[in-house]
Enzyme design. Structure first.
Site, PDB file in Angstrom:
ATOM      1  N   GLY A  23      46.428  30.237  42.577  1.00  0.00           N
ATOM      2  CA  GLY A  23      46.611  31.483  43.329  1.00  0.00           C
ATOM      3  C   GLY A  23      47.044  31.210  44.764  1.00  0.00           C
ATOM      4  N   ARG A  27      46.840  25.538  47.943  1.00  0.00           N
ATOM      5  CA  ARG A  27      46.440  24.681  46.819  1.00  0.00           C
ATOM      6  C   ARG A  27      47.683  24.096  46.134  1.00  0.00           C
ATOM      7  NH1 ARG A  27      42.331  27.407  43.408  1.00  0.00           N
ATOM      8  NH2 ARG A  27      41.173  27.409  45.356  1.00  0.00           N
ATOM      9  N   ARG A  46      57.736  34.384  51.780  1.00  0.00           N
ATOM     10  CA  ARG A  46      56.390  34.941  51.975  1.00  0.00           C
ATOM     11  C   ARG A  46      55.299  33.874  51.978  1.00  0.00           C
ATOM     12  NH1 ARG A  46      55.518  40.763  50.495  1.00  0.00           N
ATOM     13  NH2 ARG A  46      57.608  41.607  50.514  1.00  0.00           N
ATOM     14  N   ARG A  90      48.309  28.752  34.541  1.00  0.00           N
ATOM     15  CA  ARG A  90      47.553  29.175  35.725  1.00  0.00           C
ATOM     16  C   ARG A  90      46.368  28.235  35.898  1.00  0.00           C
ATOM     17  NH1 ARG A  90      44.711  32.179  39.192  1.00  0.00           N
ATOM     18  NH2 ARG A  90      42.719  33.043  38.512  1.00  0.00           N
ATOM     19  N   ILE A  91      46.132  27.803  37.131  1.00  0.00           N
ATOM     20  CA  ILE A  91      44.943  27.010  37.442  1.00  0.00           C
ATOM     21  C   ILE A  91      44.224  27.726  38.578  1.00  0.00           C
ATOM     22  CG2 ILE A  91      45.596  24.722  36.561  1.00  0.00           C
ATOM     23  CD1 ILE A  91      46.773  24.032  39.239  1.00  0.00           C
ATOM     24  N   GLY A  92      43.153  28.409  38.235  1.00  0.00           N
ATOM     25  CA  GLY A  92      42.522  29.283  39.220  1.00  0.00           C
ATOM     26  C   GLY A  92      41.021  29.137  39.278  1.00  0.00           C
ATOM     27  N   SER A  93      40.429  30.030  40.060  1.00  0.00           N
ATOM     28  CA  SER A  93      38.969  30.049  40.132  1.00  0.00           C
ATOM     29  C   SER A  93      38.475  31.312  39.434  1.00  0.00           C
ATOM     30  CB  SER A  93      38.508  30.027  41.587  1.00  0.00           C
ATOM     31  OG  SER A  93      38.991  31.179  42.241  1.00  0.00           O
ATOM     32  N   ASP A 208      31.973  30.815  41.520  1.00  0.00           N
ATOM     33  CA  ASP A 208      30.761  31.585  41.838  1.00  0.00           C
ATOM     34  C   ASP A 208      30.185  32.121  40.536  1.00  0.00           C
ATOM     35  OD1 ASP A 208      33.366  33.194  42.425  1.00  0.00           O
ATOM     36  OD2 ASP A 208      31.911  34.718  41.856  1.00  0.00           O
ATOM     37  N   ARG A 221      35.944  24.606  47.662  1.00  0.00           N
ATOM     38  CA  ARG A 221      36.861  24.946  46.569  1.00  0.00           C
ATOM     39  C   ARG A 221      38.176  24.188  46.684  1.00  0.00           C
ATOM     40  NH1 ARG A 221      34.927  30.213  47.137  1.00  0.00           N
ATOM     41  NH2 ARG A 221      36.694  30.973  48.303  1.00  0.00           N
TER      42      ARG A 221
END
Ligand code: ADE
Length: 237
Positions: A23, A27, A46, A90-93, A208, A221
């Site tokens: 995201g 990162r 952007r 996608r590699i996310g939290s 979380d 993170r």
């Protein structure tokens, strides 16, 4: 139609067939700086940073998605449709919905449930569950096993809302729809892959836990997602 409104790469060759999507733009930069060789930046529109490089000699790109389904909806659509990208991982939290999931555990989202109208509005899709690519998932499960990294293969919740007035609502979503964790992008990514005949998968690291109140700091993170990144990077071709 390239460059696109949101990606400035001038030709398809600048972007690999497989793109990892965190995201956070920083990162994406962290992965390019620390894991890739022969890196070329292909996007800064952007500040949504995108890079192509090699991992163990194999080509791969990494580009941020931004937060939420409208944002990943735009970037994944442009990569798939106009830049010839075949696979987006996608590699996310995520926030865990069950006490059994610990901070930094890795989840592979087999499917995403959502109350979002994204898929309905984008392409008339009427269901509230969309699957990730079984082929990509099979590869990711195999890689994780080879690396000795435990992963939880499960259904997750893709939410349009981070701050809900009714915090307890997560329990209903967990119990009624079988979601073990919440994030904000997979449903739209999986939908775009489906309508465009491409492949998408989603790896998540627990940042979380809504059930226990445990959480990580943004600084923690930044660096602690290495396990998930190592699995995803092995998808380089
Ligand atoms: N991503 C990480 N934690 C999250 C949460 N609690 N809700 C939605 N997305 C998240």
């Amino acid at each position: 139609m390239i460059p696109t409104p949101h990606i400035e790469a001038k030709n398809k060759e600048e972007i690999a067939k497989t793109v990892l999507m965190p995201g956070d733009p920083l990162r994406a930069k962290f992965i390019a700086d620390n894991f890739l060789e022969d890196v070329k930046q292909f996007n800064s529109v952007r500040n949504v940073l995108g890079y192509t490089g090699t991992y163990k000699g194999r080509r791969i790109s990494v580009m941020a998605s931004g937060m939420g389904m409208p944002s990943i909806g735009i970037y994944s659509y442009e990569l798939f449709k106009f830049y010839g990208v075949e696979n987006i991982i996608r590699i996310g939290s995520c926030g865990a919905y069950t006490p059994e999931l610990k901070l930094y555990d890795v989840i592979l989202a087999k499917e995403a449930w959502s109350e979002s109208t994204y898929a309905k509005v984008q392409g008339g899709y009427q269901r509230d569950v969309i699957e990730g690519s079984p082929e990509l998932n099979e590869k990711l499960i195999k890689i994780a096993a080879e690396l000795g990294i435990p992963i939880n293969v499960a259904r997750i919740h893709s939410s349009d809302v981070f701050y809900r007035e009714n915090f307890e609502q997560y329990k209903e979503i967990r119990d009624k729809y079988g979601c073990v964790a919440v994030e904000m992008e997979a449903f739209a990514l999986f939908h775009n892959a489906k309508v465009l005949g491409k492949n998408a998968a989603c790896l998540l690291t627990v940042s979380d836990n809504l059930a226990t109140g445990e959480e990580t700091t943004s600084q923690e993170r930044q660096n602690a997602f290495t396990n998930m990144m190592k699995i995803a990077l092995e998808m380089a071709e």
